[in-house]
Write a protein that holds these residues in place. Sequence first.
Motif, PDB file in Angstrom:
ATOM      1  N   MET A  31       0.831  -1.195   0.000  1.00 47.59           N
ATOM      2  CA  MET A  31       0.000   0.000   0.000  1.00 47.59           C
ATOM      3  C   MET A  31       0.871   1.254   0.000  1.00 47.59           C
ATOM      4  O   MET A  31       1.947   1.275   0.585  1.00 47.59           O
ATOM      5  CB  MET A  31      -0.922   0.027   1.222  1.00 47.59           C
ATOM      6  N   ALA A  32       0.374   2.308  -0.658  1.00 48.71           N
ATOM      7  CA  ALA A  32       1.088   3.584  -0.714  1.00 48.71           C
ATOM      8  C   ALA A  32       0.848   4.390   0.552  1.00 48.71           C
ATOM      9  O   ALA A  32      -0.287   4.526   1.013  1.00 48.71           O
ATOM     10  CB  ALA A  32       0.642   4.383  -1.936  1.00 48.71           C
ATOM     11  N   LEU A  33       1.914   4.935   1.112  1.00 54.65           N
ATOM     12  CA  LEU A  33       1.777   5.813   2.270  1.00 54.65           C
ATOM     13  C   LEU A  33       1.092   7.123   1.886  1.00 54.65           C
ATOM     14  O   LEU A  33       0.372   7.716   2.682  1.00 54.65           O
ATOM     15  CB  LEU A  33       3.157   6.129   2.853  1.00 54.65           C
ATOM     16  N   TYR A  34       1.363   7.591   0.659  1.00 55.08           N
ATOM     17  CA  TYR A  34       0.795   8.856   0.202  1.00 55.08           C
ATOM     18  C   TYR A  34      -0.098   8.609  -1.015  1.00 55.08           C
ATOM     19  O   TYR A  34       0.286   8.899  -2.152  1.00 55.08           O
ATOM     20  CB  TYR A  34       1.896   9.834  -0.193  1.00 55.08           C
ATOM     21  N   PRO A  35      -1.294   8.058  -0.830  1.00 48.29           N
ATOM     22  CA  PRO A  35      -2.163   7.788  -1.980  1.00 48.29           C
ATOM     23  C   PRO A  35      -2.724   9.070  -2.592  1.00 48.29           C
ATOM     24  O   PRO A  35      -3.055   9.119  -3.763  1.00 48.29           O
ATOM     25  CB  PRO A  35      -3.284   6.936  -1.385  1.00 48.29           C
ATOM     26  N   GLY A  36      -2.873  10.116  -1.764  1.00 48.56           N
ATOM     27  CA  GLY A  36      -3.367  11.401  -2.251  1.00 48.56           C
ATOM     28  C   GLY A  36      -2.306  12.453  -2.035  1.00 48.56           C
ATOM     29  O   GLY A  36      -1.149  12.280  -2.405  1.00 48.56           O
ATOM     30  N   SER A  37      -2.662  13.543  -1.391  1.00 48.53           N
ATOM     31  CA  SER A  37      -1.715  14.607  -1.105  1.00 48.53           C
ATOM     32  C   SER A  37      -1.082  14.384   0.259  1.00 48.53           C
ATOM     33  O   SER A  37      -1.654  13.755   1.139  1.00 48.53           O
ATOM     34  CB  SER A  37      -2.439  15.958  -1.131  1.00 48.53           C
ATOM     35  N   ALA A  38       0.119  14.928   0.424  1.00 48.53           N
ATOM     36  CA  ALA A  38       0.768  14.886   1.734  1.00 48.53           C
ATOM     37  C   ALA A  38       0.357  16.080   2.591  1.00 48.53           C
ATOM     38  O   ALA A  38       0.775  16.182   3.741  1.00 48.53           O
ATOM     39  CB  ALA A  38       2.284  14.864   1.568  1.00 48.53           C
ATOM     40  N   SER A  39      -0.456  16.974   2.024  1.00 48.01           N
ATOM     41  CA  SER A  39      -0.951  18.091   2.822  1.00 48.01           C
ATOM     42  C   SER A  39      -1.999  17.592   3.803  1.00 48.01           C
ATOM     43  O   SER A  39      -2.851  16.784   3.462  1.00 48.01           O
ATOM     44  CB  SER A  39      -1.577  19.159   1.917  1.00 48.01           C
ATOM     45  N   VAL A  40      -1.926  18.078   5.031  1.00 48.69           N
ATOM     46  CA  VAL A  40      -2.926  17.757   6.040  1.00 48.69           C
ATOM     47  C   VAL A  40      -3.905  18.926   6.104  1.00 48.69           C
ATOM     48  O   VAL A  40      -3.503  20.070   6.352  1.00 48.69           O
ATOM     49  CB  VAL A  40      -2.268  17.530   7.415  1.00 48.69           C
ATOM     50  N   ASP A  41      -5.177  18.645   5.830  1.00 49.05           N
ATOM     51  CA  ASP A  41      -6.189  19.701   5.795  1.00 49.05           C
ATOM     52  C   ASP A  41      -6.602  20.057   7.224  1.00 49.05           C
ATOM     53  O   ASP A  41      -7.418  19.372   7.832  1.00 49.05           O
ATOM     54  CB  ASP A  41      -7.394  19.242   4.978  1.00 49.05           C
ATOM     55  N   LEU A  42      -6.052  21.134   7.725  1.00 52.76           N
ATOM     56  CA  LEU A  42      -6.345  21.549   9.096  1.00 52.76           C
ATOM     57  C   LEU A  42      -7.681  22.268   9.202  1.00 52.76           C
ATOM     58  O   LEU A  42      -8.161  22.531  10.311  1.00 52.76           O
ATOM     59  CB  LEU A  42      -5.231  22.458   9.622  1.00 52.76           C
ATOM     60  N   ASN A  43      -8.284  22.585   8.060  1.00 50.13           N
ATOM     61  CA  ASN A  43      -9.588  23.258   8.081  1.00 50.13           C
ATOM     62  C   ASN A  43     -10.741  22.264   8.115  1.00 50.13           C
ATOM     63  O   ASN A  43     -11.889  22.639   8.333  1.00 50.13           O
ATOM     64  CB  ASN A  43      -9.741  24.173   6.865  1.00 50.13           C
ATOM     65  N   GLU A  44     -10.418  20.980   7.867  1.00 52.57           N
ATOM     66  CA  GLU A  44     -11.462  19.951   7.866  1.00 52.57           C
ATOM     67  C   GLU A  44     -11.738  19.510   9.298  1.00 52.57           C
ATOM     68  O   GLU A  44     -10.859  18.993   9.985  1.00 52.57           O
ATOM     69  CB  GLU A  44     -11.046  18.745   7.029  1.00 52.57           C
ATOM     70  N   ILE A  45     -12.942  19.714   9.735  1.00 52.91           N
ATOM     71  CA  ILE A  45     -13.363  19.244  11.052  1.00 52.91           C
ATOM     72  C   ILE A  45     -14.432  18.180  10.847  1.00 52.91           C
ATOM     73  O   ILE A  45     -15.471  18.434  10.238  1.00 52.91           O
ATOM     74  CB  ILE A  45     -13.917  20.387  11.922  1.00 52.91           C
ATOM     75  N   THR A  46     -14.164  16.976  11.301  1.00 57.44           N
ATOM     76  CA  THR A  46     -15.095  15.865  11.122  1.00 57.44           C
ATOM     77  C   THR A  46     -16.128  15.883  12.238  1.00 57.44           C
ATOM     78  O   THR A  46     -15.784  15.958  13.418  1.00 57.44           O
ATOM     79  CB  THR A  46     -14.337  14.531  11.130  1.00 57.44           C
ATOM     80  N   THR A  47     -17.385  15.802  11.857  1.00 61.21           N
ATOM     81  CA  THR A  47     -18.454  15.835  12.859  1.00 61.21           C
ATOM     82  C   THR A  47     -18.894  14.445  13.272  1.00 61.21           C
ATOM     83  O   THR A  47     -19.471  14.253  14.335  1.00 61.21           O
ATOM     84  CB  THR A  47     -19.670  16.619  12.330  1.00 61.21           C
ATOM     85  N   LYS A  48     -18.666  13.463  12.400  1.00 63.74           N
ATOM     86  CA  LYS A  48     -19.042  12.092  12.739  1.00 63.74           C
ATOM     87  C   LYS A  48     -17.936  11.151  12.301  1.00 63.74           C
ATOM     88  O   LYS A  48     -17.241  11.410  11.345  1.00 63.74           O
ATOM     89  CB  LYS A  48     -20.356  11.688  12.039  1.00 63.74           C
TER      90      LYS A  48
END
Length: 571
Positions: free
Chosen positions: A554-571
Motif C-alpha cells: 500500500m502507498a503511504l501517500y495515496p493522495g496529497s501529503a498536505s494535512v487539511d487543518l480546516n477539515e473538522i469531522t463531525t461524525k
Amino acid sequence: MKKFWKISLGVVLALIVIGGAGAYHERHNVRKVLLVHQHYHKKNVLSTNQIKLNLRPAISTKNTTATNKITAGYRQQLAQLTPGVAHAKVIVNPYETSPLSGLILVKTQAATKVKLTVHGDTPKTTLTKYLPKYRTNHAIGVLGLYANRTNRVTLTFTKKNGQKTYATYTMRTGKAPKEIGKNTLKTSHPKKMALGKGNNRLTFAVSSQGITYGLDAQGKIRWYSTNLISHVFKRLANNHLLILTKISASEHKYNALRETDFYGRVYRQYNFEGKFPTRQDHNKLETNTVIHHDAIELPNHNLLLTVDDGSSKYVEDTMIEIDYKTAKIVKVIDLKRILPKSAYTQYTGTKRPDGKIDWFHQNSMVYDAKKDELIVSGRNQDMIFAINYKTTNLKWILASPDKLPKHYQQYLLQPTTQNYRYNGGQHAVNIIPQQTKGDTIGLEFYDNNVPVTRGKTKQSKKWSAGEIVSINQLEHTVTKTWSFGKTLGQRNFTNIVGSSYAVGRNNTLIGFGYASNGKRSEFVEVNRKTNQIVFDVNRTHFKHGDWSYRAQRMALYPGSASVDLNEITTK
C-alpha cells in the motif's frame, strides 16, 4: 406461532421507542430478553430483524472529537507562525497513535509548491512526494520515518517563477514495539519490486490481533500504529484507512470499526456491543467480536462486513451492509439461506472452545461492480462462490464436488486444466482488473491447501500457494493460470491465514502468515513471468496469536501529503 412472534417482537420494539431516554434500564432489560429468546425465520436461521437487533452498530464521536481538537490546535499554531522556513513547527506523532509520522507547519512569503523527501538508507528507500498546489500556509504530513533514530526530512519550496528554496528538518523517533517481533530480510531486489512513484509503497503486515506495521524495500519498519488492529486494514475511496480495533485499550474484543489515516486522525467510528447468548446456556450473554475477518467498501460508500449474527449456535456465516453515514443496517446476507442445509447441520470439520459451529468461516469477499456480483471465500467449506448482490442468488461455485448435494452441482465450475487441484481452506479472494473482461474473471487467492470439508488429495498440506485462475462465467469453466508456493514446500505450508495479491510490474506479494505452525510469518514478492523472488522477509519472535493475517502493498501517500487543518469531522 410465527405470527405470534411477529406481533410480540413488534410490540416490544414499539415499547422501546415509546419508553424514551428515561426508561433506559427497562429498555436494557427488554433488549436482554430479546437477545436470550431469539426470533427465528426457520429452525437454525435467525430472522433478519433479530440479526439487526443483535448487532445494532452505533456511531461513536469520542475519538473524532479528540482528534478534531488536536487539529484545531495545529491550525492555530500555523496561523501564529512567522513566515520563513527557519520558523517551521516540527511535530512527531501528531495524532499520538502513529509514532513514525510527523507534521511540519511552515509559512512562506510567496506562494510555493512543495516537494517532500524523507531520506532513507538507500535511494530506493528514500521516499518522495510532490504537493503541486501553490500556497503560503503549509501543513505537510510526513510518513515513512525510521524507528529509533534522528530522521532527516527535506522540503523543496518552488515559487511560480521556478525559484527554489530548500530546508532540512530533523525528527527523532523512539524504538518500535517489541511485539512486532523480528523481521529478517532474506532477499531484496528493489529495482524489480513494485514500490510505486516516490518509492512510497510499503509492505504492510496486517495483524491478526496486535501491531500492524509497514516495511520498506530493505525490510526496515517505516510505519506502525499503536492502536491494536485485528484483520481489517483497508484503503477507502477517499484514501482514508478502515481498521478494526478496540473500543478501548482495556477491552478484550475488537468491536470498533474506525475510519482513520496513516497519521492516526479519526474521521468516523462504528461501535458494536457484541453481547450474544452462549451455546451452553442461552440465558447467559457474553461479549463477542462482531466483525471477524473482512470489511469492504461498496460503490455507494456503504460498508459490507463479515459478522457473527448473534446466534447461540453458529458463527462467521453472515454479512451486513451498513449505511456509511448513519451505521444503520440496510442489508443482511445469511449464508445459511444460500448454501446447502447439510453444510451447517452436518458439519464436523472443526471444533471451537465455546461449542459454536464454525461451518463456513468466511474470511474474505470482493464486489464486482460491473456485474453487481459478490464473490465470497469460506475456509471451512473449501469454497469460493459468487452471488448476485441484489437477489443473493447463486451464480457459480468454485469447489470440489465432494459432499455437495446434487441440486448445487449445477453451479460448479468445470476445470479445463488437467489434474486441476481444488482450493482448500483458501483466503484473500480478489479480482484482478487487468485480467477481467466480458464474461471472463481473473481471480486471485491464497490457497492454504488444507481441505477441511472437501477436495482432499495426496498433495494436501504439503505446501501453500498464491493462485490465479481465469473463470469463464458463460461457459462455467475455470482455468488455473498461475501458482507459486509448491517449490517452497512444507516450510511455508500454512494451516490458517494468508494472502496473495497482484501488486504491479507482473509481481504478486504472498503472505505466508502461519508458517512453521504459527512460529513464523513470511512475506514473498515474486515475479509471475519468471517466478523470481524479488523480496523476502521472514518474521519471527512475535506473540502467539499475532501472526500476520495478510501482507499488503500500500502507498503511504495515496493522495496529497498536505494535512487539511480546516477539515473538522463531525461524525
